[in-house]
Write a protein that holds these residues in place. Structure first.
Motif, PDB file in Angstrom:
ATOM      1  N   TYR A 358      -4.014  -8.470  -8.773  1.00 49.19           N
ATOM      2  CA  TYR A 358      -4.631  -7.267  -9.358  1.00 49.19           C
ATOM      3  C   TYR A 358      -4.570  -6.088  -8.388  1.00 49.19           C
ATOM      4  N   PHE A 359      -4.978  -6.317  -7.133  1.00 55.13           N
ATOM      5  CA  PHE A 359      -5.009  -5.222  -6.167  1.00 55.13           C
ATOM      6  C   PHE A 359      -3.605  -4.777  -5.777  1.00 55.13           C
ATOM      7  N   LYS A 360      -2.650  -5.691  -5.858  1.00 50.30           N
ATOM      8  CA  LYS A 360      -1.263  -5.285  -5.570  1.00 50.30           C
ATOM      9  C   LYS A 360      -0.766  -4.300  -6.624  1.00 50.30           C
ATOM     10  N   GLU A 361      -0.976  -4.662  -7.914  1.00 52.38           N
ATOM     11  CA  GLU A 361      -0.470  -3.826  -8.996  1.00 52.38           C
ATOM     12  C   GLU A 361      -1.218  -2.498  -9.102  1.00 52.38           C
ATOM     13  N   ASN A 362      -2.517  -2.519  -8.828  1.00 56.78           N
ATOM     14  CA  ASN A 362      -3.330  -1.338  -9.096  1.00 56.78           C
ATOM     15  C   ASN A 362      -3.688  -0.520  -7.864  1.00 56.78           C
ATOM     16  N   LEU A 363      -3.339  -1.031  -6.688  1.00 52.18           N
ATOM     17  CA  LEU A 363      -3.659  -0.276  -5.480  1.00 52.18           C
ATOM     18  C   LEU A 363      -2.453  -0.141  -4.549  1.00 52.18           C
ATOM     19  N   THR A 364      -1.888  -1.275  -4.119  1.00 48.70           N
ATOM     20  CA  THR A 364      -0.803  -1.215  -3.142  1.00 48.70           C
ATOM     21  C   THR A 364       0.428  -0.505  -3.681  1.00 48.70           C
ATOM     22  N   PRO A 366       0.847   1.685  -6.236  1.00 52.21           N
ATOM     23  CA  PRO A 366       0.697   3.149  -6.350  1.00 52.21           C
ATOM     24  C   PRO A 366       0.655   3.862  -5.007  1.00 52.21           C
ATOM     25  N   VAL A 367       0.028   3.222  -3.990  1.00 55.11           N
ATOM     26  CA  VAL A 367      -0.039   3.860  -2.675  1.00 55.11           C
ATOM     27  C   VAL A 367       1.354   4.000  -2.069  1.00 55.11           C
TER      28      VAL A 367
END
Length: 536
Positions: A358-364, A366-367
């Protein structure tokens, strides 16, 4: 990642040793005990976070009772592990040697306290472990890491996969084609085994019982390992070797992607990719990290490169996620997927969304996409502004009579500076230092020479600027060691016929000196292809 063990008189290197290396603990009290036992005077003024990020101790400095082998492919320290085994005297045999790991001289009282702590630690290790005696708020992450013991069948499958990976690594490092004559003699009635098959049979004849049990009843003209499985295992080998390279590069913060001329592999055009960075010894290096399929226009190629970095190679995601989880655990914050996201997505029954995904798709992702977009802007009109920072080299400052104004071009890298607010004052001190130098002091003439100065670290902003400038592809590598990866790439392409080239084998061959962890390869493979483990 840091390569050398931080213990005095220890020269073990993680890339040249099968020993486990452990980070200094984040807990300030435990970290202080580690530093005291190490007797490293230069580590005393560093925070536990700094020590955790930049320093490691190898397993040789811990009692065996303090190390837990939770599975065949995972080694961890127990919660209260303290290093107690150190060599503090061998340097005395060579009084002329110079050591960067300065050993602190202790008083009798300090020595007595260290001995008491060692006795206490030994006593704690002998106490029977309590089953469920973990108080609320206590860090029990290591306890959760313990895995159930493997069954005899699971151990047999893992040993079998380990043998296969070991053969693949040998083939890659020695640049042996997988198929050999087998490809050329498909129409022949006689069976000519592939090189991979031949090496497996050689190991069986040499006494590999795991392979013998697996294949003793197999027909002699049957392939032991299908081409599809070989390809999957090669991709895992490639991923593990690349990750070992990226671990070191992550710690260096700044890097540039560099490409070489297009080459042909398996009938398709590919672009060799190298990473340029300044390592922990302030040496500029380039390391080969793989091939990128080359087809279509420049925009298509850029999008594919973005996909490789964000989706496949995960340059930063694992490191960021690990740091975030450690911080959350320290603050007693549970790491889980937000309920709002689950309500919107409505995953199928039995399908579980992992927090890491989840954090890869929605945070990493995009960053990283935003970073690449910003880099496109930086390396267009602002490229020349960046190069104006070459005036930080003392010899260039001298040619300009020390009348430079680097502050006017500081904005493009301001977010990369450790102390941007003090930049003007620091630049002024940097100019004064070289302007009023002694007559016997010569001005360094290159970025590399400037980075080798011991006093450059007293100017943190200047130090960061110099490291960024080093990674720009317009600058030439300084020594033959830095060009090793590019030379090996050229040698591989020259010595290997086009029909025998392989992206995965090329990475293994060019980076043959990189440490390879067979247990990690097996673990990665079984996670990616769990059905293979069951039917092997």
């Amino acid at each position: 990642m840091p390569n050398f063990c931080a213990a005095p008189n220890c020269t073990r290197k993680s890339t040249q040793s099968d020993l486990a290396f452990f980070r200094f603990p984040r807990d300030a009290q435990r970290c202080k005990l580690w530093v005291e036992n190490c007797r490293r005077a230069d580590l005393e003024d560093k925070t536990s976070d700094q020590l955790n990020k930049h320093y490691r101790l190898c397993a040789k400095h811990f009692e065996a009772s303090m190390i837990s082998k939770s599975s065949p492919y995972r080694t961890v320290l127990k919660d209260n592990a303290i290093p107690t085994i150190f060599d503090l005297t061998s340097h005395l045999n060579n009084p002329h040697s110079r050591h960067r790991k300065r050993i602190k001289e202790l008083t009798e009282e300090e020595l007595r306290k260290i001995k008491e702590r060692r006795l206490e630690a030994s006593a704690e290790q002998t106490e029977p472990e309590k089953d469920n005696d973990v108080s609320e708020g206590q860090d029990c992450s290591d306890a959760n890491d313990d895995l159930p013991p493997l069954t005899a069948e699971e151990r047999e499958v893992r040993d079998y996969l380990k043998s296969l990976f070991e053969v693949l690594v040998v083939i890659g490092k020695q640049n042996i084609p997988l198929n050999g004559h087998a490809e050329e003699e498909k129409k022949s009635e006689s069976f000519t085994p592939s090189n991979f098959q031949a090496l497996l049979e050689y190991r069986i004849n040499a006494g590999d019982e795991v392979l013998r049990k697996r294949f003793e009843m197999t027909a002699v003209n049957t392939e032991y390992c299908s081409p599809a499985q070989q390809k999957q295992m090669l991709e895992v080998c490639e991923s593990c070797i690349r990750e070992e390279l990226l671990q070191e590069i992550r710690e260096c913060r700044f890097f540039s992607l560099v490409t070489d001329e297009v080459v042909e592999i398996s009938g398709e055009c590919h672009l060799p990719l190298l990473l340029r960075f300044v390592d922990q010894s302030n040496d500029l290096r380039e390391e080969f990290i793989g091939f990128l399929p080359f087809e279509g226009d420049e925009e298509t190629l850029t999008e594919r490169l973005l996909f490789e970095i964000t989706e496949k190679w995960e340059v930063y995601h694992e490191f960021w996620f690990e740091e975030a989880v450690n911080l959350a655990a320290a603050m007693e914050i549970p790491v889980k997927v937000p309920r709002l996201y689950l309500r919107k997505q409505r995953p199928e029954v039995g399908m579980e969304i992992q927090p890491e995904s989840y954090f890869k798709e929605n945070l990493t992702v995009p960053v990283v996409e935003r970073v690449i977009k910003e880099l496109k802007d930086v390396f267009s009109e602002n490229h020349l502004k960046a190069l104006k920072w070459l005036s930080l080299v003392p010899a260039v400052m001298g040619q300009l009579k020390f009348n430079t104004s680097e502050e006017n071009n500081a904005d493009i890298y301001r977010n990369d500076l450790p102390n941007p607010d003090t930049l003007p004052a620091e630049l002024h001190c940097w100019r004064i230092k070289w302007k009023h130098r002694g007559k016997e002091v010569s001005l360094p003439s290159t970025i590399y020479d400037t980075l080798q100065l011991s006093e450059v670290k007293f100017f943190p902003n200047v130090y960061s600027f110099l490291k960024v400038l080093c990674t720009l592809p317009v600058l030439k590598l300084q020594n033959t060691k830095s060009e090793t990866a590019r030379k090996r790439l050229k040698a591989y392409l020259t010595d290997t016929p086009v029909s025998h080239r392989s992206k995965s084998l090329a990475l293994l061959n060019i980076n043959y000196d990189i440490k390879h962890d067979l247990d990690l390869m097996v673990d990665s493979y079984t996670k990616l292809y769990p059905e293979k483990e069951k039917c092997s």
